[in-house]
Design an enzyme around this catalytic site. Structure first.
Site, PDB file in Angstrom:
ATOM      1  N   LYS A 117       0.758  -1.225   0.001  1.00 16.07           N
ATOM      2  CA  LYS A 117      -0.091   0.062   0.084  1.00 16.07           C
ATOM      3  C   LYS A 117       0.691   1.199  -0.052  1.00 16.07           C
ATOM      4  CE  LYS A 117      -4.260  -2.126   1.975  1.00 16.07           C
ATOM      5  NZ  LYS A 117      -3.844  -3.442   2.043  1.00 16.07           N
ATOM      6  N   GLU A 201      -3.609   6.809   8.650  1.00 18.04           N
ATOM      7  CA  GLU A 201      -4.426   7.525   7.642  1.00 18.04           C
ATOM      8  C   GLU A 201      -5.665   8.078   8.616  1.00 18.04           C
ATOM      9  OE1 GLU A 201      -4.460   5.509   3.393  1.00 18.04           O
ATOM     10  OE2 GLU A 201      -6.168   5.147   4.674  1.00 18.04           O
ATOM     11  N   HIS A 236     -14.938  -6.547   6.299  1.00 17.03           N
ATOM     12  CA  HIS A 236     -14.142  -5.775   5.352  1.00 17.03           C
ATOM     13  C   HIS A 236     -14.166  -6.605   4.040  1.00 17.03           C
ATOM     14  CE1 HIS A 236     -12.833  -2.758   8.342  1.00 17.03           C
ATOM     15  NE2 HIS A 236     -12.441  -3.842   9.201  1.00 17.03           N
ATOM     16  N   ARG A 293      -5.503  -7.738 -10.654  1.00 17.67           N
ATOM     17  CA  ARG A 293      -6.180  -8.933 -11.126  1.00 17.67           C
ATOM     18  C   ARG A 293      -7.725  -8.823 -11.569  1.00 17.67           C
ATOM     19  NH1 ARG A 293      -9.496  -9.805  -6.914  1.00 17.67           N
ATOM     20  NH2 ARG A 293      -8.819  -9.001  -4.850  1.00 17.67           N
TER      21      ARG A 293
END
Length: 497
Positions: A117, A201, A236, A293
């Site tokens: 990330k 974040e 999630h 993908r």
């Protein structure tokens, strides 16, 4: 290069879905399977099949050497990894390349950057892609991290730099719990991904999950195929997806599409990929990550654009350009997808493995079922418990939702618990129907007892219908028979579950 034979390094519905497109293109297919999947539908459908090991994924579908050997042995020139398993593994992509084979997917270099990330954020920042305020590098010093969190402002999110699926992620609402939550995030990230790197974040309290489908080729062409709304999630992970989103304006759609193309361009992306964003309550969007993908939810994009994404993947891998340009694409109608899992929504969506005693799929206009099972088959304990993807298409969102409700009602599965009842709950809920929802839909609105209440309502309808029929026949024991009808309905509905 002309591709004449493809080995599909996957199983279940996605293996079948890839093989069907390949067959339409006149390309032969090879299935791989574990001992647990000897009778699987994808094994029967393929032109050839080869066993790659024991049921455990590590000994079969995740064994790079065995997958490469199977491709070389059968003469398959290319490998399609589908999603999951080895699909985002740079080591596998390199092994395919080193063996002189073609991977139907992006380069290992693109996988490596977008698989982390922080590296993905750094690549995207070169193109000025909007980011959630936070740290641009991994944080290891607790005191320094705590100071940065105070600058960003609570609540904040601590996230693992590697991996996904909610692992290594912690919401911190105040400075008093920061140190403990950071230690937990680092520990979980280390256990799950072998990498304890985390970053910070700002926590977006009411986010929507919007992703943009992209295609890139080796000639420098990159296009986007509009967005998918993926905000209905549990743990999630997505359960309901739709395209297009009900909240994006044409201007915002164009802006997000340009950003997605730039993210793909930052790593010279080839093949099908998805750029994921979060959207806040003010419709500000921020880059989240890129999945290198084909996505589980790709059918909704296919239905609204008329593009077969698997065929495009294969053509791109063979060196051909994307078969259309951005201006030729438009959104036609609306599509909704429900992931039908062998899970018990009334028990925190825990897997419910067993035998499909009854398995009858819905049919009719606007209904697509991508599955890999048939009646009498077992759901293996070794793999993801998804049974099927149920997709409906309509001229507009209301029609697509109405068709989904009909399709769920017609889908007959017994022997295990499934997410069909939950899907029905979502389709009927005012928040979903109005488009006023976010990723907290499940925790805000869903309670297990709602499923029981729904069954009882349907039972009551059945009893009323029986009562009406009996009155017409002027039968005497009306009440008793109506009660029996209700009881039978409940018993038959719940049998073998």
């Amino acid at each position: 290069m002309k591709i004449e034979k493809i080995l599909v390094a996957n199983r279940g519905e996605i293996a079948l879905r890839i093989m069907r497109s390949a067959r339409e293109m006149g390309i032969a297919t090879v299935a791989i399977f574990s001992d647990a999947d000897r009778e699987a539908l994808h094994v029967r459908y393929a032109d050839e099949a080869i066993c790659v090991g024991a049921p455990a994924s590590a000994e079969s579908y995740l064994n790079i050497d065995k997958v490469i050997a199977a491709s070389l042995k059968t003469g398959a020139q290319a490998i399609h990894p589908g999603y999951g398993f080895l699909s985002e593994n740079p080591a596998f992509a390199r092994a395919v390349r080193d063996a002189g084979l073609i991977l139907i997917g992006p380069s290992p270099e693109a996988m490596e950057i977008m698989g982390n990330k922080l590296a993905a954020k750094a690549a995207a920042l070169k193109y000025g892609i909007p980011m959630v305020p936070g740290t641009e590098q991994a944080v290891t010093d607790v005191a320094e991290a705590k100071a940065r969190a105070a600058e960003v402002g609570y609540p904040i999110l601590i996230k693992a730099a590697a991996g996904g699926g909610g692992k290594g992620m912690r919401i911190v609402r105040d400075a008093g719990s920061f140190e403990e939550q950071m230690q937990l995030a680092v520990s979980e990230a280390t256990t799950a991904f072998g990498d304890g790197a985390v970053f910070i974040e700002r926590y977006v309290s009411s986010p929507r999950h919007i992703e943009i489908q992209v295609l890139g080729d080796s000639h420098g062409n990159i296009v986007h195929l509009f967005e998918r709304e993926c905000s209905i999630q549990r743990r999630h992970q997505k359960v309901v997806e739709e395209a297009p989103s009900s909240v994006l304006t044409p201007e915002l759609r164009e802006q997000m599409g340009r950003c997605a193309v730039d993210v793909a361009r930052s790593v010279s992306y080839t093949g099908a990929g998805t750029v994921e964003f979060i959207l806040d309550e003010k419709l500000n969007f921020f880059f989240l990550e890129m999945n290198t993908r084909l996505q589980v939810e790709h059918p909704v994009t296919e239905l609204i654009t008329g593009v077969d994404l698997v065929k495009e993947q294969i053509r791109i891998a063979a060196g051909e350009p994307v078969s259309f340009n951005q201006e030729e694409l438009s959104i036609r109608g609306h599509a909704v997808e429900l992931r039908v899992y062998a899970e018990d929504p009334a028990n925190n969506f825990l897997p419910d493995i067993g035998t499909l005693q009854t398995y009858k799929t819905p049919q009719g206009p606007g209904i697509r079922v991508d599955d890999g099972f048939e009646q009498g088959m077992d759901i293996p304990i070794y793999y993801d418990p998804m049974i099927a993807k149920l997709i409906t298409y309509g001229g507009d969102r209301n029609e697509a939702i109405s068709r989904m409700q009909r399709a769920i009602a017609e889908y007959d599965i017994t022997g295990i618990q499934t997410t069909l009842g939950f899907g029905s709950f979502v389709m009927q809920h005012e928040a979903f129907r109005s488009g006023n929802f976010d990723t907290h839909f499940v925790e805000k609105f869903f309670r297990p007892e709602f499923l029981t209440a729904s069954e009882e309502e349907e039972a009551l309808v059945a009893a009323i219908a029986a009562l009406s029929y009996l009155k017409e026949r002027r039968s005497a024991p009306v009440a008793a028979t109506a009660q029996a009808a209700e009881n039978n309905w409940i018993r038959n509905r719940r049998q073998l579950r």
